[in-house]
Design an enzyme around this catalytic site. Structure first.
Site, PDB file in Angstrom:
ATOM      1  N   ASP A   6       0.880  -1.151   0.000  1.00  0.00           N
ATOM      2  CA  ASP A   6       0.000   0.000   0.000  1.00  0.00           C
ATOM      3  C   ASP A   6       0.925   1.210   0.000  1.00  0.00           C
ATOM      4  O   ASP A   6       2.108   1.100   0.337  1.00  0.00           O
ATOM      5  CB  ASP A   6      -0.884  -0.026   1.249  1.00  0.00           C
ATOM      6  N   ASP A   8       0.057   5.104   0.984  1.00  0.00           N
ATOM      7  CA  ASP A   8      -0.087   6.069   2.072  1.00  0.00           C
ATOM      8  C   ASP A   8      -0.091   5.358   3.427  1.00  0.00           C
ATOM      9  O   ASP A   8      -0.908   4.484   3.683  1.00  0.00           O
ATOM     10  CB  ASP A   8      -1.379   6.876   1.905  1.00  0.00           C
TER      11      ASP A   8
END
Length: 189
Positions: A6, A8
């Site tokens: 992922d 952020d």
């Protein structure tokens, strides 16, 4: 091995607010180095990121491309490489198939890398939706405590993901240390 990250809260700083400019995109200390170490050790790296700020009008794909270019340049300067970045520009209620916890982003990665399956890949995230998407595609789920990770860890204690063994690390660098040094990931429920 393929490692799907992922963005952020895993690679870059994230406090729950939208990152709307290239200048606001700042890597978590040690994250770029960790990605470079994984790549240099022979692992493939891909990114799967929800980016509803595009649909909300907070930034455009040109800004998102700039953030990804910044990340890519920082990584390449350390000898690393990202093979593919998949992002979902939709709102949570748009009904798309790509927004995590759905698996469309992971399927884009699988198809782009010409893999038959993601079984055995690792999905590193800071939220439950990252873990659930990874599990749905037979990836080993890894939670980092950066970004939303501490809150996610707390919620997993009261509402665990059924039959999932989630490995938990303080940050991407700690995961990388453990992954590159040992035969398997430390698991916790």
């Amino acid at each position: 091995m393929l490692i799907i990250l992922d963005r952020d809260g895993v690679i870059n700083e994230y406090d729950g607010n939208y990152i709307c400019s290239v200048d606001d995109w700042q890597p978590i200390p040690g994250s770029i180095e960790a990605m470079a170490r994984l790549y240099k050790a022979g692992h493939r790296i891909a990114i799967a990121t929800n980016q509803s700020g595009i649909a909300r009008g907070f930034y455009g794909t040109d800004i998102l491309d700039g953030m990804h270019e910044k990340m890519t340049q920082l990584l390449e300067a350390m000898g690393g490489r990202i093979e593919f970045i998949a992002y979902c520009p939709h709102l949570p209620d748009d009904g798309c198939a790509c927004r995590k916890p759905l698996t469309g982003l992971l399927k884009q990665i699988r198809d782009h890398l010409q893999l038959n399956t993601l079984k055995g890949a690792i999905m590193v995230g800071d939220s439950r939706k990252d873990l659930e998407a990874g599990i749905a595609e037979d990836c080993q789920p890894v939670l980092v405590r950066t970004g939303n990770g501490k809150d996610t860890e707390h919620h997993l204690k009261t509402r665990p993901i059924p039959s999932a063994k989630v490995a938990i690390y303080d940050h991407l660098s700690a995961f990388t240390d453990a992954f590159l040094s040992g035969p398997g990931l430390e698991k916790s429920k």
